[in-house]
Motif scaffolding. Structure first.
Motif, short mmCIF file in Angstrom:
data_model
loop_
_atom_site.label_atom_id
_atom_site.label_comp_id
_atom_site.label_asym_id
_atom_site.label_seq_id
_atom_site.Cartn_x
_atom_site.Cartn_y
_atom_site.Cartn_z
N UNK A 159 -13.31 0.85 -1.86
CA UNK A 159 -13.62 2.12 -1.98
C UNK A 159 -12.26 2.98 -2.34
N UNK A 160 -11.43 2.95 -1.51
CA UNK A 160 -10.29 3.48 -1.67
C UNK A 160 -9.42 3.23 -3.16
N UNK A 161 -9.67 1.95 -3.38
CA UNK A 161 -9.02 1.28 -4.67
C UNK A 161 -9.72 1.79 -5.69
N UNK A 162 -11.10 2.13 -5.80
CA UNK A 162 -11.74 2.43 -7.07
C UNK A 162 -11.41 3.86 -7.06
N UNK A 163 -11.04 4.85 -5.84
CA UNK A 163 -11.00 5.93 -6.20
C UNK A 163 -9.47 6.31 -6.56
N UNK A 219 -8.18 4.30 -8.99
CA UNK A 219 -8.38 4.03 -10.20
C UNK A 219 -8.98 4.99 -11.05
N UNK A 220 -9.86 5.74 -10.51
CA UNK A 220 -10.76 6.79 -11.08
C UNK A 220 -9.69 8.04 -11.53
N UNK A 221 -8.91 8.37 -10.22
CA UNK A 221 -8.06 9.50 -10.41
C UNK A 221 -6.92 9.14 -11.40
N UNK A 222 -6.56 7.84 -11.66
CA UNK A 222 -5.47 7.66 -12.64
C UNK A 222 -6.19 7.75 -14.04
N UNK A 223 -7.47 7.28 -14.31
CA UNK A 223 -7.94 7.45 -15.50
C UNK A 223 -8.24 9.02 -15.75
#
Length: 433
Positions: free
Chosen positions: A421-425, A427-431
């Motif tokens: 979940x942290x990794x997905x967050x 990735x979303x912040x970078x996008x």
């Protein structure tokens, strides 16, 4: 205008990682016999190369095309028979061909039979396709026993790979020479099958697997895509069979049997059908299981079944998926957080497997080795197959280990989910930026 032209004319970037990967693979094939240079080592390495080609060709159908085939051994096996007959014609002087090209005879044979049988099988998909391949596999196996003039009956067809004149001192008599021939074919075939995945046909095959209705909507014939992929898979399967004929110098009806097809399915799945390198892992495991594990215990088929069940329950993506998931976590610097959990999982799994293995070995000893008494050696320990203490100890290890494994697995799953979940967050912040 000039900027656009210069951008279009710019050469492609040098892919260092890909060159390192393929260079390392080639280097491994070259130095492997220098590390494992014994007769057994060379035999195992040779069979690994053959199995890798066979499993990768099968994965063209299963992993890339979503076609569950129960008859892939038909194409490896018929390729073996055609190759061994071609080798005998070379030995008799009726055909002039270098022995090193005999596997290509198997490849052409596999391609030809795939053209013939694939036209029927690929007209359907899903369960119907699987049942048709199963029926064709059983049909070919029955014919192998009914036509001894071609298949050699129960004794099979044998040959001599030292046919023809030596080329630069290469006679293919020593196993090391055969291994390097297999290694060359393995590298070329693996590279060619990887290149296929990058072609428009390979991409369209993935689309047919994922959404055949949409593929038909945009104007492609899904049956034709499956048919072409089936033919290409048959060609590489035939090469694998031809290499097997050279390696063993004998081909029997077993090579077209359902057990061989089942082995391709089992180990391709265990290696990981959703990743290109998964069947490579599966091919290695296939040889280790069929050669080494079968020598260690009489219950090796039962162990394989348990491993398959365990993987289906806890890692349905195969070993390759486990590797890639951990690579993703490591790329984000979070793998160290799972070190303790992995150690606990491994320790509890080992305890559980020791108990299960002790139970299996005692059962097999009682059923198959009663004349030797009730004592058996298990990993340096003496167990009494009729003694209650041995059974209680094995059951305690099995159930206690299973309880510990489930407890640690659930804790690991919670920690794993939080990290993902942290990794997905992230990735979303970078996008978003």
């Amino acid at each position: 205008m000039n900027t656009t032209t210069s951008t279009l004319a710019a050469p492609r970037r040098f892919n260092t990682g890909r060159w390192i990967t393929w260079g390392g693979f080639a280097l491994l094939l070259i130095v492997a016999p220098l590390i494992w240079g014994s007769g057994l080592g060379l035999t195992v390495l040779s069979q690994m190369g053959i199995a890798i080609i066979a499993c990768l060709s099968y994965n063209m159908l299963l992993g890339q095309g979503g076609m569950l085939s129960f008859g892939h051994a038909v194409y490896t096996g018929l390729g073996s028979f055609m190759a061994i007959h071609a080798l005998n014609r070379v030995t008799e002087g009726a055909m002039h061909m270098p022995v090193s090209l005999i596997p290509l005879v198997g490849g052409v044979a596999g391609l030809g039979f795939a053209v013939l049988f694939g036209y029927v099988t690929t007209r359907k998909s899903g369960t119907t396709f699987a049942m048709i391949t199963l029926g064709l596999g059983e049909l070919v196996f029955a014919l192998s026993l009914m036509i001894p003039e071609f298949f050699g009956g129960e004794g099979g067809v044998s040959g001599d790979r030292m046919a023809g004149e030596p080329f630069m001192g290469i006679t293919f008599g020593p196993q090391r020479q055969v291994y390097y021939l297999i290694a060359l074919y393995t590298f070329v075939c693996v590279a060619a099958m990887y290149a296929f995945t990058r072609t428009p046909l390979g991409r369209m095959l993935n689309a047919v697997r994922d959404n055949p209705e949409r593929v038909e909507f945009v104007g492609y014939d899904t049956q034709k895509v499956r048919y072409l992929a089936f033919i290409i898979a048959g060609f590489f399967a035939g090469i694998s069979g031809g290499l097997g004929a050279l390696n063993f110098e004998i081909v029997t009806a077993e090579v077209v049997g359902a057990a061989r097809s089942g082995a391709y399915l089992l180990f391709t799945f265990l290696g990981g059908a959703t990743f290109f390198f998964g069947p490579i892992i599966g091919g290695v495991l296939m040889v280790l299981a069929l050669i080494l594990l079968s020598e260690l215990t009489k219950a090796w088929l039962l162990y394989l079944g348990l491993i398959f069940l365990f993987m289906v329950m806890y890692a349905p993506g195969g070993i390759a998926s486990l590797i890639m998931m951990n690579v993703r976590v490591a790329a984000h610097g979070r793998l160290r957080e799972l070190g303790g959990s992995y150690l606990a999982l491994i320790a509890s799994a080992v305890v559980m497997l020791l108990g299960v293995a002790a139970i299996i070995e005692m059962v097999y000893h009682l059923q198959l080795s009663t004349t030797l008494g009730d004592e058996l050696n298990f990993l340096g320990l003496t167990l009494h197959a009729r003694g209650w203490a041995s059974w209680l100890g094995a059951l305690a290890l099995a159930f206690g280990g299973f309880g510990l494994f489930e407890w640690t697995r659930r804790g690991f799953a919670r920690r794993w989910g939080a990290i993902q979940e942290d990794i997905e967050n992230q990735i979303k912040q970078r996008e978003a930026l």
